[in-house]
Scaffold this active site. Structure first.
Site, PDB file in Angstrom:
ATOM      1  N   VAL A  64       0.892  -1.403   0.025  1.00  0.00           N
ATOM      2  CA  VAL A  64       0.071  -0.050  -0.019  1.00  0.00           C
ATOM      3  C   VAL A  64       0.797   1.268   0.120  1.00  0.00           C
ATOM      4  O   VAL A  64       0.335   2.337  -0.519  1.00  0.00           O
ATOM      5  CB  VAL A  64      -1.071  -0.116   1.208  1.00  0.00           C
ATOM      6  N   ASN A  90      -7.215  -1.613   5.647  1.00  0.00           N
ATOM      7  CA  ASN A  90      -6.797  -2.131   6.983  1.00  0.00           C
ATOM      8  C   ASN A  90      -5.387  -2.557   7.041  1.00  0.00           C
ATOM      9  O   ASN A  90      -4.918  -2.656   8.345  1.00  0.00           O
ATOM     10  CB  ASN A  90      -7.741  -3.470   7.076  1.00  0.00           C
ATOM     11  N   SER A 142      -7.528   3.276  15.089  1.00  0.00           N
ATOM     12  CA  SER A 142      -6.984   2.496  16.468  1.00  0.00           C
ATOM     13  C   SER A 142      -7.448   3.394  17.462  1.00  0.00           C
ATOM     14  O   SER A 142      -7.198   4.655  17.401  1.00  0.00           O
ATOM     15  CB  SER A 142      -5.788   2.158  16.638  1.00  0.00           C
ATOM     16  N   TYR A 155       2.915   4.807  15.452  1.00  0.00           N
ATOM     17  CA  TYR A 155       1.738   4.229  15.196  1.00  0.00           C
ATOM     18  C   TYR A 155       0.583   5.295  15.514  1.00  0.00           C
ATOM     19  O   TYR A 155      -0.260   5.080  14.746  1.00  0.00           O
ATOM     20  CB  TYR A 155       1.707   3.077  15.884  1.00  0.00           C
ATOM     21  N   ALA A 157       0.428   8.301  15.909  1.00  0.00           N
ATOM     22  CA  ALA A 157       0.228   9.554  14.994  1.00  0.00           C
ATOM     23  C   ALA A 157       0.074   9.087  13.609  1.00  0.00           C
ATOM     24  O   ALA A 157      -0.736   9.693  13.024  1.00  0.00           O
ATOM     25  CB  ALA A 157       1.855  10.087  14.630  1.00  0.00           C
ATOM     26  N   SER A 158       0.145   7.955  13.070  1.00  0.00           N
ATOM     27  CA  SER A 158      -0.209   7.348  11.898  1.00  0.00           C
ATOM     28  C   SER A 158      -1.898   7.323  12.013  1.00  0.00           C
ATOM     29  O   SER A 158      -2.424   7.614  10.937  1.00  0.00           O
ATOM     30  CB  SER A 158       0.186   6.076  11.521  1.00  0.00           C
ATOM     31  N   LYS A 159      -2.195   6.724  13.300  1.00  0.00           N
ATOM     32  CA  LYS A 159      -3.804   6.466  13.331  1.00  0.00           C
ATOM     33  C   LYS A 159      -4.543   7.516  13.581  1.00  0.00           C
ATOM     34  O   LYS A 159      -5.785   7.565  13.156  1.00  0.00           O
ATOM     35  CB  LYS A 159      -3.772   5.424  14.686  1.00  0.00           C
ATOM     36  N   ILE A 188      -7.230  -6.241  20.198  1.00  0.00           N
ATOM     37  CA  ILE A 188      -7.900  -7.405  19.442  1.00  0.00           C
ATOM     38  C   ILE A 188      -6.801  -8.435  19.342  1.00  0.00           C
ATOM     39  O   ILE A 188      -5.786  -8.137  19.088  1.00  0.00           O
ATOM     40  CB  ILE A 188      -8.266  -6.832  18.088  1.00  0.00           C
TER      41      ILE A 188
HETATM   42  P1  NAI Z   1      -1.692  -8.289  11.141  1.00  0.00           P
HETATM   43  O1  NAI Z   1      -0.207  -8.108  11.354  1.00  0.00           O
HETATM   44  O2  NAI Z   1      -2.083  -9.558  11.864  1.00  0.00           O
HETATM   45  O3  NAI Z   1      -2.045  -8.117   9.750  1.00  0.00           O
HETATM   46  C1  NAI Z   1      -1.880  -6.904   8.997  1.00  0.00           C
HETATM   47  C2  NAI Z   1      -1.980  -7.434   7.497  1.00  0.00           C
HETATM   48  O4  NAI Z   1      -1.672  -6.157   6.628  1.00  0.00           O
HETATM   49  C3  NAI Z   1      -0.948  -8.675   7.099  1.00  0.00           C
HETATM   50  O5  NAI Z   1      -1.618  -9.381   6.488  1.00  0.00           O
HETATM   51  C4  NAI Z   1       0.121  -7.930   6.435  1.00  0.00           C
HETATM   52  O6  NAI Z   1       0.641  -8.569   5.658  1.00  0.00           O
HETATM   53  C5  NAI Z   1      -0.517  -6.699   5.742  1.00  0.00           C
HETATM   54  N1  NAI Z   1       0.415  -5.799   5.569  1.00  0.00           N
HETATM   55  C6  NAI Z   1       1.321  -5.044   6.279  1.00  0.00           C
HETATM   56  N2  NAI Z   1       2.056  -4.259   5.495  1.00  0.00           N
HETATM   57  C7  NAI Z   1       1.457  -4.059   4.437  1.00  0.00           C
HETATM   58  C8  NAI Z   1       1.495  -3.304   3.119  1.00  0.00           C
HETATM   59  N3  NAI Z   1       2.668  -2.399   2.852  1.00  0.00           N
HETATM   60  N4  NAI Z   1       0.782  -3.455   2.068  1.00  0.00           N
HETATM   61  C9  NAI Z   1      -0.340  -4.203   2.155  1.00  0.00           C
HETATM   62  N5  NAI Z   1      -0.477  -4.995   3.098  1.00  0.00           N
HETATM   63  C10 NAI Z   1       0.463  -4.939   4.269  1.00  0.00           C
HETATM   64  O7  NAI Z   1      -2.530  -7.023  11.713  1.00  0.00           O
HETATM   65  P2  NAI Z   1      -3.773  -6.920  12.616  1.00  0.00           P
HETATM   66  O8  NAI Z   1      -3.970  -7.059  13.826  1.00  0.00           O
HETATM   67  O9  NAI Z   1      -4.779  -7.743  11.929  1.00  0.00           O
HETATM   68  O10 NAI Z   1      -4.287  -5.404  12.166  1.00  0.00           O
HETATM   69  C11 NAI Z   1      -5.068  -5.049  11.081  1.00  0.00           C
HETATM   70  C12 NAI Z   1      -5.324  -3.638  11.087  1.00  0.00           C
HETATM   71  O11 NAI Z   1      -5.972  -3.321  12.419  1.00  0.00           O
HETATM   72  C13 NAI Z   1      -3.989  -2.492  11.195  1.00  0.00           C
HETATM   73  O12 NAI Z   1      -4.186  -1.408  10.461  1.00  0.00           O
HETATM   74  C14 NAI Z   1      -3.890  -2.458  12.827  1.00  0.00           C
HETATM   75  O13 NAI Z   1      -3.186  -1.165  12.935  1.00  0.00           O
HETATM   76  C15 NAI Z   1      -5.316  -2.069  13.297  1.00  0.00           C
HETATM   77  N6  NAI Z   1      -5.509  -2.577  14.699  1.00  0.00           N
HETATM   78  C16 NAI Z   1      -5.190  -3.612  15.198  1.00  0.00           C
HETATM   79  C17 NAI Z   1      -5.393  -3.769  16.473  1.00  0.00           C
HETATM   80  C18 NAI Z   1      -5.168  -5.084  17.158  1.00  0.00           C
HETATM   81  O14 NAI Z   1      -5.283  -5.027  18.512  1.00  0.00           O
HETATM   82  N7  NAI Z   1      -4.507  -6.223  16.554  1.00  0.00           N
HETATM   83  C19 NAI Z   1      -5.861  -2.641  17.605  1.00  0.00           C
HETATM   84  C20 NAI Z   1      -6.226  -1.442  16.756  1.00  0.00           C
HETATM   85  C21 NAI Z   1      -6.112  -1.394  15.138  1.00  0.00           C
END
Ligand code: NAI
Length: 247
Positions: A64, A90, A142, A155, A157-159, A188
């Site tokens: 992305v 996402n 987030s 992180y 700042a990005s959110k 989560i």
């Molecule tokens: P995760 O690490 O399990 O999954 C993230 C996915 O994004 C992975 O499949 C990864 O390969 C993909 N990804 C990473 N860099 C990328 C890039 N440059 N281009 C395309 N895809 C890319 O993370 P999770 O926990 O599922 O997080 C998903 C979203 O939810 C993120 O934006 C995270 O910041 C947000 N979030 C997660 C929380 C949590 O507690 N797990 C809490 C608040 C927000």
């Protein structure tokens, strides 16, 4: 009729975690899904889950943070599916450390993926949605983008930036019948939070009135609501899905 019957959705970071759960929920609600991830080879599992629900899934390699790759993948998805109704930004990463120890590279990488990435994909998708005069965009922010969090200067700042981007895009695109909202998850259970120490997890959980971490599906259901016509008059909002961590 299901709430997203015959809609076309594009989800970034769909290979695992919250993105995978979102793709599956949108399919369960009737959508066909374009699955995007930098780890394109990991997407097949998500695609199989979507197809098991009787919906179409296609996989696209997309970093992305790479404008050319984003443009190419969104164009291919639009050609394959014929239109684009829903975008879920996402994809996201963490590179946590205290501010005084944070390298410029770690700052840039997190901002590039979490914030610039959402801008690039939104720009590409919005051009299609503007021609259709309809669309719904959901950004995964987030709660720490609202409250700050020690060890996450990049992180948070990005959110926070993503929340501002959500509101600005909602103001610019609303007249074209494109809604833009954010979901702000709390703690989560995913691979991202598995990296945290037990002490850090306990500290987070103490802030959650419901007393448990959320599941990716908890977030996915909120996203599906905002993506659907059930949220037809919800625009520019941040829906926290955090068990009451932030009120
Ligand atoms: P995760 O690490 O399990 O999954 C993230 C996915 O994004 C992975 O499949 C990864 O390969 C993909 N990804 C990473 N860099 C990328 C890039 N440059 N281009 C395309 N895809 C890319 O993370 P999770 O926990 O599922 O997080 C998903 C979203 O939810 C993120 O934006 C995270 O910041 C947000 N979030 C997660 C929380 C949590 O507690 N797990 C809490 C608040 C927000």
């Amino acid at each position: 009729m299901k709430p997203l019957e015959n809609k076309i959705a594009l989800v970034t970071g769909a290979a695992r975690g919250i993105g995978r759960a979102i793709a599956v929920q949108l399919a369960a609600d009737g959508a066909d899904v374009a699955l995007c991830d930098v780890k394109a080879d990991w997407l097949e599992e998500t695609a199989a889950a979507v197809r098991d629900l009787g919906r179409r899934a296609e996989c696209y390699a997309m970093d992305v943070a790479d404008g050319a790759a984003v443009g190419a993948a969104v164009a291919r998805a639009a050609a394959d599916f014929g239109r684009l109704d829903i975008l879920v930004n996402n994809a996201g990463i963490t590179r946590d450390t205290l501010l005084i120890r944070m390298s410029e590279e770690d700052w840039d990488r997190v901002l590039d993926i979490n914030l610039k990435g959402a801008f690039l994909v939104t720009k590409a998708a919005a051009k299609l949605m503007m021609k259709q005069r309809a669309g719904s965009i959901v950004n995964i922010a987030s709660v720490v983008g609202l409250m700050g969090n020690a060890g996450q200067a990049n992180y948070t700042a990005s959110k926070a930036g993503l929340i501002a981007l959500t509101k600005t895009a909602a103001k610019e695109l609303g007249s074209r019948n494109i809604r833009v909202n954010a979901v702000a998850p709390g703690f989560i259970r995913t691979a991202m939070t598995d990296q945290l120490s037990e002490a850090a997890k306990d500290a987070m959980l103490r802030l959650v009135p419901l007393g448990r971490p959320g599941e990716p599906e908890d977030v996915a259901r909120a996203v599906a609501f905002l993506a659907s016509d059930n949220a037809a008059y919800v625009n520019g909002q941040v829906l926290t899905v955090c068990g009451g961590m932030v009120m």
